[in-house]
Design an enzyme around this catalytic site. Structure first.
Site, short mmCIF file in Angstrom:
data_model
loop_
_atom_site.label_atom_id
_atom_site.label_comp_id
_atom_site.label_asym_id
_atom_site.label_seq_id
_atom_site.Cartn_x
_atom_site.Cartn_y
_atom_site.Cartn_z
N ARG A 103 10.87 101.45 17.55
CA ARG A 103 12.02 101.88 18.37
C ARG A 103 11.94 101.08 19.66
O ARG A 103 10.95 101.17 20.40
CB ARG A 103 11.94 103.38 18.66
CG ARG A 103 12.91 103.81 19.77
CD ARG A 103 13.04 105.31 19.91
NE ARG A 103 13.85 105.84 18.82
CZ ARG A 103 14.38 107.06 18.82
NH1 ARG A 103 14.21 107.87 19.85
NH2 ARG A 103 15.10 107.46 17.79
N HIS A 130 21.17 102.31 14.86
CA HIS A 130 20.20 103.37 14.50
C HIS A 130 20.34 103.60 12.99
O HIS A 130 20.78 104.65 12.54
CB HIS A 130 20.50 104.63 15.32
CG HIS A 130 19.40 105.63 15.35
ND1 HIS A 130 18.20 105.45 14.68
CD2 HIS A 130 19.30 106.85 15.97
CE1 HIS A 130 17.42 106.50 14.90
NE2 HIS A 130 18.07 107.37 15.66
N GLN A 133 18.90 106.73 11.12
CA GLN A 133 19.70 107.94 11.37
C GLN A 133 20.89 107.99 10.41
O GLN A 133 21.23 109.03 9.87
CB GLN A 133 20.20 107.94 12.82
CG GLN A 133 21.05 109.14 13.16
CD GLN A 133 20.25 110.43 13.22
OE1 GLN A 133 19.26 110.52 13.93
NE2 GLN A 133 20.68 111.45 12.48
N ASP A 226 27.93 111.59 19.68
CA ASP A 226 26.58 111.30 20.17
C ASP A 226 26.62 111.45 21.69
O ASP A 226 27.71 111.52 22.29
CB ASP A 226 26.18 109.86 19.75
CG ASP A 226 24.77 109.47 20.18
OD1 ASP A 226 23.94 110.37 20.42
OD2 ASP A 226 24.51 108.25 20.29
N CYS A 266 23.48 113.27 15.89
CA CYS A 266 22.10 112.84 15.62
C CYS A 266 21.08 113.64 16.42
O CYS A 266 19.91 113.66 16.07
CB CYS A 266 21.96 111.34 15.86
SG CYS A 266 22.12 110.86 17.59
N ARG A 294 16.19 113.24 8.05
CA ARG A 294 15.50 112.05 8.56
C ARG A 294 14.23 111.80 7.75
O ARG A 294 13.91 110.66 7.41
CB ARG A 294 15.14 112.22 10.05
CG ARG A 294 16.33 112.27 11.01
CD ARG A 294 17.06 110.95 11.08
NE ARG A 294 16.21 109.86 11.53
CZ ARG A 294 15.90 109.61 12.81
NH1 ARG A 294 16.38 110.35 13.78
NH2 ARG A 294 15.12 108.58 13.13
N1 NVA Z 1 22.65 106.83 21.44
C1 NVA Z 1 21.43 107.60 21.65
C2 NVA Z 1 20.85 108.04 20.35
C3 NVA Z 1 19.64 108.93 20.48
C4 NVA Z 1 19.01 109.30 19.16
C5 NVA Z 1 20.43 106.75 22.43
O1 NVA Z 1 20.27 105.56 22.13
O2 NVA Z 1 19.81 107.29 23.35
N1 CP Z 2 18.17 111.38 16.53
C1 CP Z 2 17.03 110.83 16.99
O1 CP Z 2 16.72 109.66 16.74
O2 CP Z 2 16.27 111.68 17.72
P1 CP Z 2 14.97 111.31 18.56
O3 CP Z 2 15.43 110.48 19.73
O4 CP Z 2 14.39 112.64 18.99
O5 CP Z 2 14.04 110.53 17.70
#
Ligand code: NVA
Ligand code: CP
Length: 319
Positions: A103, A130, A133, A226, A266, A294
Site C-alpha cells: 500500500r 484500489h 477492494q 467513498d 469501501c 476482502r
Molecule cells: N480513497 C480512500 C480509500 C480508503 C480505503 C483513500 O485513498 O484514503
Molecule cells: N477499505 C480499505 O482499504 O480499508 P483500510 O484502509 O482500513 O485498509
C-alpha cells in the site's frame, strides 16, 4: 518458465481472468481452509506506507488461511523507498518471500517493484487505484445480484480518486454499465476513461462520466461512494468537505435508484458527509459483507497469481 503475473491495476486481469478469480473467491469462501498454495509456510511481505484496518487484517488472515506466513511491515520500519531503492528492495525480497503486497502513494513505485520482481506484486491501494477492494466489491455484488454483466453501477463523490478509477475499470471489465459522477475538476483522468472505454467495447459494458448526480443514480442497481478526503489529502480537508456535497449518498439520492439497489462503501465511512447514516446503516447497505469479502477476494488473487506465475502447483497446492 511462466511469466510472473502482478496485480497493479484492475485491468491487469482480462475479463475471463477476473471472472475466474471471483469464482475462486466464492469457492474459497465456502471452503476456508482447503487452499494452501503458500504451504511451507512461505512468507508474504505486506508493506504499508499509509494506515489501514481492513487491508492489513484481511491480508494477514488470508495469507495464514492459505498456509503462509504474513510479514506486515509498516511505514518507517523498513529501508524501502527512503534508504534503499525500489529495484534493490525487489531483488532482495524476491529471494525471501513468495509475494509482495504494497500500500503506497505513487503507482509508479508499484510498477518499478513489479518490473524488478520475479514474485507477484499486489497493489494494496495507491493514489490511483484500489483493485483488491474492487474484487471484494464485485464479489459482494455477485452474491447479492447474481450476474454482474449488464448491471448499472453508479459511483458518486470524489470521482478523481483511487476508488472512482477502480470502480470504472473493474466494473467495465465485468461488463457493467458504470456511471461516475462528481464535480467538474474531480472526474477521472482522460487516460483512465479511454482505457475503460476500450475494455467496455470488449465486454458489452459502458462508461458514463457526468457532473449530474441525479442522472447517474437513475435506475441504478448498485450505488457506491467513498470518503471525500483520501489518505495524503488531509491538508485539503476543509475545502474538500464543501466540494462534493451535491454528490452525497442520502436517502433522497438512494430513492432515485432501483428499489432493490444495494449500497457499497469501501470504509472507513464518514456519516453525514459522503453517506447519510440512514443509508449506510439501512437495509440496502451491504458494506460489512463487502468488508468481509476482502479476505476471500484477496486469497483468490494471491492463489491465482501464484498458480498463473508457475510458482504454485495449483490454486490449491504449493509447488
Ligand atoms: N480513497 C480512500 C480509500 C480508503 C480505503 C483513500 O485513498 O484514503
Ligand atoms: N477499505 C480499505 O482499504 O480499508 P483500510 O484502509 O482500513 O485498509
Amino acid at each position: 518458465m511462466a511469466t510472473t503475473r502482478h496485480f497493479l491495476t484492475d485491468l491487469d486481469l482480462s475479463p475471463a481472468e477476473q471472472r475466474e478469480v471471483l469464482d475462486l473467491a466464492l469457492e474459497m469462501k465456502a471452503e476456508k481452509y482447503g487452499f494452501t498454495p503458500y504451504a511451507g509456510p512461505q512468507t508474504v511481505a505486506v508493506f504499508f506506507d499509509k494506515t489501514s484496518t481492513r487491508t492489513r487484517v484481511s491480508f494477514h488472515a488470508g495469507i495464514a488461511e492459505l498456509g503462509g506466513s504474513p510479514l506486515i511491515i509498516n511505514s518507517g520500519e523498513s529501508q524501502l523507498g527512503h534508504k534503499e531503492s525500489i529495484p534493490d528492495s525487489a531483488k532482495v525480497l524476491e529471494r525471501m518471500v513468495s509475494t509482495i503486497v504494497w500500500r503506497t502513494y505513487a503507482q509508479s513505485g508499484l510498477e518499478e517493484m513489479a518490473a524488478n520482481s520475479s514474485v507477484p506484486v499486489i497493489n494494496a491501494l495507491s493514489d490511483d487505484y484500489h483493485p483488491c477492494q474492487l474484487l471484494a466489491d464485485l464479489l459482494t455484488v455477485r452474491e447479492h445480484k447474481g450476474e454482474l454483466a449488464g448491471l448499472t453501477m453508479s459511483y458518486l463523490g470524489d470521482a478523481a480518486n483511487n476508488m472512482a478509477n477502480s470502480y470504472l475499470l473493474a466494473g467495465v471489465n465485468a461488463g457493467m454499465h458504470v456511471r461516475i459522477a462528481g464535480p467538474e475538476g474531480y472526474l477521472p483522468a482522460e487516460s483512465i476513461v479511454v482505457a475503460a472505454q476500450e475494455r467496455a467495447a470488449l465486454t458489452g459494458g459502458s462508461v458514463t462520466i457526468t457532473t449530474d448526480a441525479a442522472a447517474a443514480l437513475a435506475d441504478a442497481d448498485v450505488i457506491a461512494t467513498d470518503t471525500w478526503v483520501s489518505m495524503g489529502q488531509e491538508e485539503e480537508k476543509e475545502a474538500r468537505l464543501k466540494l462534493f456535497t451535491d454528490y452525497a449518498v442520502t436517502s433522497a439520492a438512494l430513492a432515485r435508484a432501483k428499489d432493490d439497489a444495494i449500497v457499497l462503501h469501501c470504509l472507513p465511512a464518514y456519516r453525514g458527509y459522503e453517506i447519510e447514516a440512514a443509508v449506510i446503516d439501512g437495509p440496502q447497505s451491504v458494506v460489512f459483507d463487502e468488508a468481509e469479502n476482502r479476505v476471500h477476494a484477496q486469497k483468490a488473487i494471491m492463489a491465482w497469481l501464484m498458480a498463473a506465475s508457475g510458482l504454485a502447483a495449483s490454486v490449491r497446492e504449493a509447488k
